[in-house]
Design a protein around this motif. Sequence first.
Motif, PDB file in Angstrom:
ATOM      1  N   ASN A   1     -13.119   6.896   2.857  1.00 43.97           N
ATOM      2  CA  ASN A   1     -12.762   5.601   2.261  1.00 43.97           C
ATOM      3  C   ASN A   1     -11.670   5.754   1.213  1.00 43.97           C
ATOM      4  OD1 ASN A   1     -14.549   4.165   3.840  1.00 43.97           O
ATOM      5  ND2 ASN A   1     -16.206   4.318   2.351  1.00 43.97           N
ATOM      6  N   ALA A   2     -11.694   6.837   0.461  1.00 44.83           N
ATOM      7  CA  ALA A   2     -10.668   7.069  -0.559  1.00 44.83           C
ATOM      8  C   ALA A   2      -9.299   7.291   0.094  1.00 44.83           C
ATOM      9  CB  ALA A   2     -11.045   8.271  -1.425  1.00 44.83           C
TER      10      ALA A   2
ATOM     11  N   VAL B   1      -7.003   4.252   0.865  1.00 43.46           N
ATOM     12  CA  VAL B   1      -6.271   3.566  -0.206  1.00 43.46           C
ATOM     13  C   VAL B   1      -4.767   3.629   0.048  1.00 43.46           C
ATOM     14  CG1 VAL B   1      -5.722   3.671  -2.666  1.00 43.46           C
ATOM     15  CG2 VAL B   1      -8.077   3.875  -1.923  1.00 43.46           C
TER      16      VAL B   1
ATOM     17  N   ARG C   1      -3.692   1.110   2.764  1.00 36.79           N
ATOM     18  CA  ARG C   1      -3.947  -0.235   2.228  1.00 36.79           C
ATOM     19  C   ARG C   1      -2.881  -0.605   1.195  1.00 36.79           C
ATOM     20  NH1 ARG C   1      -7.822  -3.566   2.542  1.00 36.79           N
ATOM     21  NH2 ARG C   1      -9.247  -2.080   3.470  1.00 36.79           N
ATOM     22  N   THR C   2      -2.547   0.323   0.319  1.00 36.44           N
ATOM     23  CA  THR C   2      -1.534   0.062  -0.701  1.00 36.44           C
ATOM     24  C   THR C   2      -0.164  -0.156  -0.067  1.00 36.44           C
ATOM     25  OG1 THR C   2      -2.777   1.416  -2.265  1.00 36.44           O
ATOM     26  CG2 THR C   2      -0.487   0.969  -2.809  1.00 36.44           C
TER      27      THR C   2
END
Length: 187
Positions: A90-91, A94, A97-98
């Motif tokens: 999940n990390a 990021v 997504r960013t």
Amino acid sequence: MVEQRQLGFSAVTVFEGEEKLTTLVLRASTTGLLQDLERAVDDGVQALAQVSKDGRLVHGGGGVEMALAQKLKRETTVGLESYAFGAMANALLVIPRTLAENAGHDATAVVADLQATHASAEADTICDVGIDVDENGNGLASMKDKKICDVLSTKMSALKLAVDVTVTILSIDQLIMSKPAGGPKPQ
């Protein structure tokens, strides 16, 4: 040869010679913009230095992070380790997504499409699909076709540092709390 030349409204000193040295003159309307330009040039020079040391590249656009997240999710077992693998996966999400948010895309939809694309790829194949930040893009594109790459050594260093920080934080077994100021409390 050393001479002074007029550049706009400013006088600059120019050094010319046989050496293969390049001088960049940056001009901007504000100090903040000039500092941003200087940082961008420095980042480019450092990236070039990294590539000259280790020429290995990986596909950009968050595709590597998505592939690593997919691999971690496939390797997840039962037990406490599954939480760590899942949290790391999940990390890693990021980054794509960013990129999607900064490109003005619907980040949730684009990341879901990217996950589906990487999940449908064959296990041994390298999926080169990543976030397309072009304004005319639909969210995803082949980073190989667009020739968008990241430096492998930089990516490995960033991941190693992230894991080291996480391990350090998790290994702290005492919480240091500050005491209120003002001396001892009255009895």
